[in-house]
Design an enzyme around this catalytic site. Structure first.
Site, short mmCIF file in Angstrom:
data_model
loop_
_atom_site.label_atom_id
_atom_site.label_comp_id
_atom_site.label_asym_id
_atom_site.label_seq_id
_atom_site.Cartn_x
_atom_site.Cartn_y
_atom_site.Cartn_z
N THR A 78 -15.76 3.85 -66.46
CA THR A 78 -16.55 4.98 -66.94
C THR A 78 -16.96 5.83 -65.74
O THR A 78 -16.40 5.69 -64.65
CB THR A 78 -17.75 4.48 -67.78
OG1 THR A 78 -18.40 5.60 -68.39
CG2 THR A 78 -18.75 3.69 -66.97
N ASN A 79 -17.86 6.76 -65.92
CA ASN A 79 -18.29 7.64 -64.81
C ASN A 79 -19.77 7.98 -64.97
O ASN A 79 -20.41 7.56 -65.92
CB ASN A 79 -17.39 8.89 -64.77
CG ASN A 79 -17.52 9.71 -66.04
OD1 ASN A 79 -18.57 10.26 -66.34
ND2 ASN A 79 -16.43 9.75 -66.82
N ARG A 80 -20.29 8.76 -64.03
CA ARG A 80 -21.72 8.98 -63.95
C ARG A 80 -22.25 10.15 -64.78
O ARG A 80 -23.39 10.57 -64.59
CB ARG A 80 -22.14 9.18 -62.49
CG ARG A 80 -21.98 7.96 -61.63
CD ARG A 80 -22.64 8.22 -60.28
NE ARG A 80 -22.42 7.14 -59.35
CZ ARG A 80 -23.15 6.02 -59.34
NH1 ARG A 80 -24.11 5.84 -60.22
NH2 ARG A 80 -22.88 5.09 -58.45
#
Ligand code: C5P
Length: 217
Positions: free
Chosen positions: A29-31
């Site tokens: 995933t990412n921020r």
């Protein structure tokens, strides 16, 4: 002036990260916090649009008057975005993972004496480029985002033509943006580039929604 200038218009907004599973307990995933996209969905709804918000996993509350469809993966986000058509307006602000794991393990991958596993990745579809392609279901106004750390204007312009969208909200992510409440953006359209001052994400959303209303007004 009309307080609800987007009455009768339908909008689809994507927001947040995607989550690409590796196995039943792990993922990529990412921020992205989703804050900017949620604020845009709220601002469009306040102006009278019927808004479907297609959201990856976030901790945010559904804005008032907005229909939220929760998704995890890029493929689910693409399907839900297409299912929300027809729409007059598409604002694709989600931070879609560029890649997903090719073969998701059915059970939790075990630590093995042979060493760590190798994850083969494959490319996810570009939801924005797909939506912006000419066709009967193409929204009249397709807006994408470009998060850049250098050459914001040149990169945003290149993205506008490569993806075939109408406007790009260029995002200067060299300053702190992820999860922050402020944002510094450049609105790039076919006719020019307009730098906006540093604003809160809510203010970016209201400006953008006002510009969208002007476009249709
Ligand atoms: O190519 P890049 O990821 O920088 O483009 C960003 C824009 O494209 C954003 O509007 C993002 O929501 C959209 N995008 C998408 N599907 C992807 C990758 C990006 O809709 N797979």
């Amino acid at each position: 002036p009309d307080a609800r200038p987007l009455t009768g218009k339908r909008a689809v907004v994507t927001a947040g990260p995607t989550f690409e599973p590796i196995d039943p307990v792990r993922g990529l995933t990412n921020r992205s916090s989703g804050k900017q996209g949620y604020a845009i969905a709220a601002a469009l709804a306040e102006r009278g649009a019927r808004v479907t918000l297609v959201s990856g996993p976030t901790g945010l509350a559904t804005p008032v008057g907005v229909t939220r469809i929760e998704v995890e993966t890029a493929l689910e986000m693409q399907a839900a975005t297409h299912a929300a058509l027809p729409a007059h307006i598409a604002v694709l602000s989600a931070a879609v993972a560029d890649w997903r794991v090719d073969t998701v393990a059915g059970g939790k991958i075990k630590k093995a004496p042979g060493g760590p596993p190798t994850l083969a990745l494959i490319e996810n579809p570009d939801i924005l480029a797909g939506l912006a392609k000419p066709g009967p279901l193409r929204p009249a106004l397709v807006i994408g985002f470009a998060a850049e750390t250098t050459d914001l204007e040149a990169n945003a312009r290149a993205k506008l033509s490569r993806k075939g969208c109408d406007w790009i909200v260029g995002n200067d992510v060299s300053a702190d943006v992820f999860g922050a409440d402020g944002n510094t953006v450049l609105l790039v359209t076919k006719s020019g580039a307009e730098p906006w001052p540093r604003l809160s994400k809510a203010e970016v959303a209201t400006r953008l929604a006002d510009r969208i209303a002007d476009h249709f007004g």
